[in-house]
Enzyme design. Sequence first.
Site, short mmCIF file in Angstrom:
data_model
loop_
_atom_site.label_atom_id
_atom_site.label_comp_id
_atom_site.label_asym_id
_atom_site.label_seq_id
_atom_site.Cartn_x
_atom_site.Cartn_y
_atom_site.Cartn_z
N HIS A 1 -4.66 -8.23 -7.75
CA HIS A 1 -4.02 -7.07 -8.36
C HIS A 1 -2.72 -7.41 -9.08
O HIS A 1 -1.91 -6.53 -9.33
CB HIS A 1 -3.77 -5.99 -7.29
CG HIS A 1 -5.04 -5.48 -6.68
ND1 HIS A 1 -5.14 -5.07 -5.37
CD2 HIS A 1 -6.28 -5.35 -7.21
CE1 HIS A 1 -6.38 -4.70 -5.12
NE2 HIS A 1 -7.09 -4.86 -6.22
N THR B 1 -6.60 -6.09 5.97
CA THR B 1 -7.25 -5.10 5.11
C THR B 1 -8.46 -4.53 5.84
O THR B 1 -9.20 -5.27 6.50
CB THR B 1 -7.70 -5.70 3.76
OG1 THR B 1 -8.48 -4.74 3.04
CG2 THR B 1 -8.51 -6.98 3.94
N SER B 2 -8.65 -3.23 5.73
CA SER B 2 -9.78 -2.58 6.39
C SER B 2 -11.04 -2.62 5.56
O SER B 2 -12.09 -2.12 5.98
CB SER B 2 -9.42 -1.12 6.71
OG SER B 2 -9.11 -0.43 5.51
#
Length: 225
Positions: A104, A171-172
């Site tokens: 990102h 992170t899920s």
Amino acid sequence: MAHIVVLSGAGISAESGLPTFRDVGGLWKQYSVHDLASPGGWERDPQLVLEFYNTRRQQAREAQPNAAHMALAALESQHRVTIITQNIDDLHERAGSSNVVHLHGEIMKARSSVDEHYLVDLDDRDIALGDLCPQGKQMRPHVVWFGEMVPMLEAAADIVATADVLLVVGTSLQVYPAAGLAYAAPPSCPITVIDPGEDVKVKGATIIRKTACAGVPEWIASLKL
């Protein structure tokens, strides 16, 4: 030498005191993500967007790598390690990791608003309205905004496809397209997810419901490669 690929998310940076996007707080709570992190928001009010990211950049500068960052960096002494991060901070690099892919973007860089290949390292500076690229256009944060393509996604999937071991930390895996990267791993590749969240579900993965700082050193100590 085994190739260990790490997918890292906001949880690992949060343990260094960095708020997630929605937790930056302060006056930013009155704005939506579309005001602060979208091409439309940039078009409407570039000054607001620059101030928001200047605030986030200062927070990132003040944060320090934590035990999970340091353990992953030290792992390079024994294995080939590639880190694919959803985070825009530079904590992995500052911990000593040498092969980091930012899905990102990177908040410590600015780029031209008309030429994505023109990048500038900011060092201790921020971006001001009136900072122009060689084409005379405003510089913007080098981050991926909502509604924009993720340019490193394909390259990241190719990297995951070469993994001998895949670690997902902080992170899920609920947000796509980045969440789909876990499924690019080879069928024989063991996957471990370290995240305290109860909603984490990755088919075939070993789930360690601990924070990054607790779980990563423990996982590394248990590696048998």
